[in-house]
Design an enzyme around this catalytic site. Structure first.
Site, mmCIF file in Angstrom:
data_model
loop_
_atom_site.group_PDB
_atom_site.id
_atom_site.type_symbol
_atom_site.label_atom_id
_atom_site.label_comp_id
_atom_site.label_asym_id
_atom_site.label_seq_id
_atom_site.Cartn_x
_atom_site.Cartn_y
_atom_site.Cartn_z
ATOM 1 C CB CYS A 15 -0.930 0.008 1.218
ATOM 2 S SG CYS A 15 -1.983 1.470 1.306
ATOM 3 C CB CYS A 67 -0.788 2.565 4.024
ATOM 4 S SG CYS A 67 -2.364 1.941 3.443
ATOM 5 C CG ASP A 68 3.050 1.224 4.397
ATOM 6 O OD1 ASP A 68 2.498 1.707 5.403
ATOM 7 O OD2 ASP A 68 2.983 0.027 4.097
#
Length: 394
Positions: free
Chosen positions: A222, A225-226
């Site tokens: 992701c 997200c990251d």
């Protein structure tokens, strides 16, 4: 009033009936029959039917398993048994929707507008779209943040007061017969006249050494997200489709250097390819196969093989973003529904699965083009098909 059931050894619906009665603590008398026996002829005389199971309350036949569940859900079963102090705690839904991504939420809007008693069961809200940063190809929005789009979907559904169980995983399903049975992992059971499967997909792994061992230690699925964790770092993105190209775009303003490694020539939208091509930060390796992710406690690099020359090379990176597509979340349906080689549930043009009363939509199906707008449309189709199915059952 006494409840009597006629059963036969090896009959699955007979077992369902007995299990249901035991769960509800309803006493019954069982008569086991075999075709042609005296008990079989007795059953035919009393009920007028040779299908199993057959259930009687006193001398009045009520039908089989589906009719029993129907009567219990309305409380009529207890009235007929003279047990009016009991109350059904297992409502019968017109439709149970499995999944709360764009397809499932779209289906819910349509089922509730058709006045269908609806239950949504899902481990989360939003599905795959929540793993994306911005959506710029959804009708009506030149660009919209994915989280905001999901919030709008959810808010729209909530205005209709749809009943939902969020944070629940489905443990098993029984899709045979007129009444479908869904059991969540905590053991609770829910009954529906129809089921809409909108369980979406999960990220496809590379299945190479180091991937599992270094998950969340530099291996990510992701970028939304990251990506912020890799400010100023060198990273690799694996894949050649839209999800991989979107991950590169997410990283452009964060990472120092981005290596894009694809097994094939890039297949993502030309619009994305042009944007990536204008950046000096991005180096693209096509027709290359990742073979190993390097590192002991954290990611230190990635190894890949050139399919043209056979040469094996290594790149020093601190992060590896795997973006090679999705696997359909169809595992619990594989033994019941027809699927293709990818595990996608096969559906017709109105989202029917081939099992009566069971419909599927979105990324879990074999419908091409895994896009938010496609999933929304398929969810609407599935809901309308479920409604038409129920109309024809009456």
């Amino acid at each position: 009033m006494k409840l009597v059931i006629y059963t036969m050894d090896g009959c699955p619906f007979c077992e369902h009936t007995k299990s249901f009665l035991h769960e509800k603590e309803i006493e019954f008398q069982e008569t086991v029959v075999s075709p042609g026996s005296d008990e079989w002829r007795q059953m035919r005389e009393k009920t007028g039917s040779g299908s199993l199971p057959q259930i009687l309350i006193g001398s009045e036949p009520i039908g089989g398993y589906s009719e029993l569940v129907d009567l219990e859900s309305t409380g009529e079963l207890y009235e007929r048994l003279g047990q009016t102090w009991k109350k059904s705690d297992t409502p019968l839904y017109d439709v149970i929707i499995l999944g709360a991504g764009p397809a499932g939420l779209s289906a819910a809007i349509y089922t509730i507008r058709k006045l269908m008693k609806t239950l949504i069961i899902s481990k989360d809200v939003g599905g795959q779209v929540t793993w994306t940063n911005d959506v710029d190809n959804y009708l009506g929005f030149s660009q919209v943040n994915a989280a905001e789009l999901v919030a709008k979907f959810e808010s729209h559904v909530k205005t209709f007061g749809v009943e939902s169980l969020i944070g629940k995983n489905v443990g098993s399903v029984d899709l045979a017969g007129r009444i479908k049975r869904v059991t969540t992992e905590d053991g609770k059971i829910y009954f529906g006249k129809t089921i809409i499967i909108a369980t979406g997909g999960s990220h496809r792994p590379l299945n190479i050494p180091g991937e599992r061992e270094l998950l969340a230690k530099g291996v990510s699925y992701c970028s939304t997200c990251d990506a912020p964790l890799y400010d100023g770092a060198d990273v690799a993105v694996v894949g050649g489709g839209n999800s991989a190209l979107e991950a590169v775009l997410d990283l452009l303003n964060i990472a120092n250097k981005i290596y894009l490694i694809s097994l094939t020539p890039l297949t993502g939208d030309s619009f994305y390819q042009e944007k990536i091509g204008r950046s000096s930060k991005v180096e693209v390796f096509t027709e290359c196969q990742p073979t190993r992710i390097l590192g002991e406690t954290v990611v230190r690099g990635i190894e890949y093989k050139s399919l043209q020359t056979g040469e094996i090379r290594q790149i020093d990176v601190e992060g590896v973003f795997v973006e090679i597509g999705l696997l359909p979340n169809s595992g619990i349906f594989i033994d019941t529904l027809a699927t293709n080689k990818k595990g996608e549930i096969l559906v017709d043009k109105v989202c029917r699965t081939g099992v009566a009363g069971v419909f599927a939509c979105g990324d879990v199906t074999d419908v091409p083009y895994k896009q938010v707008v496609v999933a929304v449309g398929e969810g609407a189709k599935a809901a309308l098909s479920a409604y038409d199915y129920l109309l024809n059952q009456k």
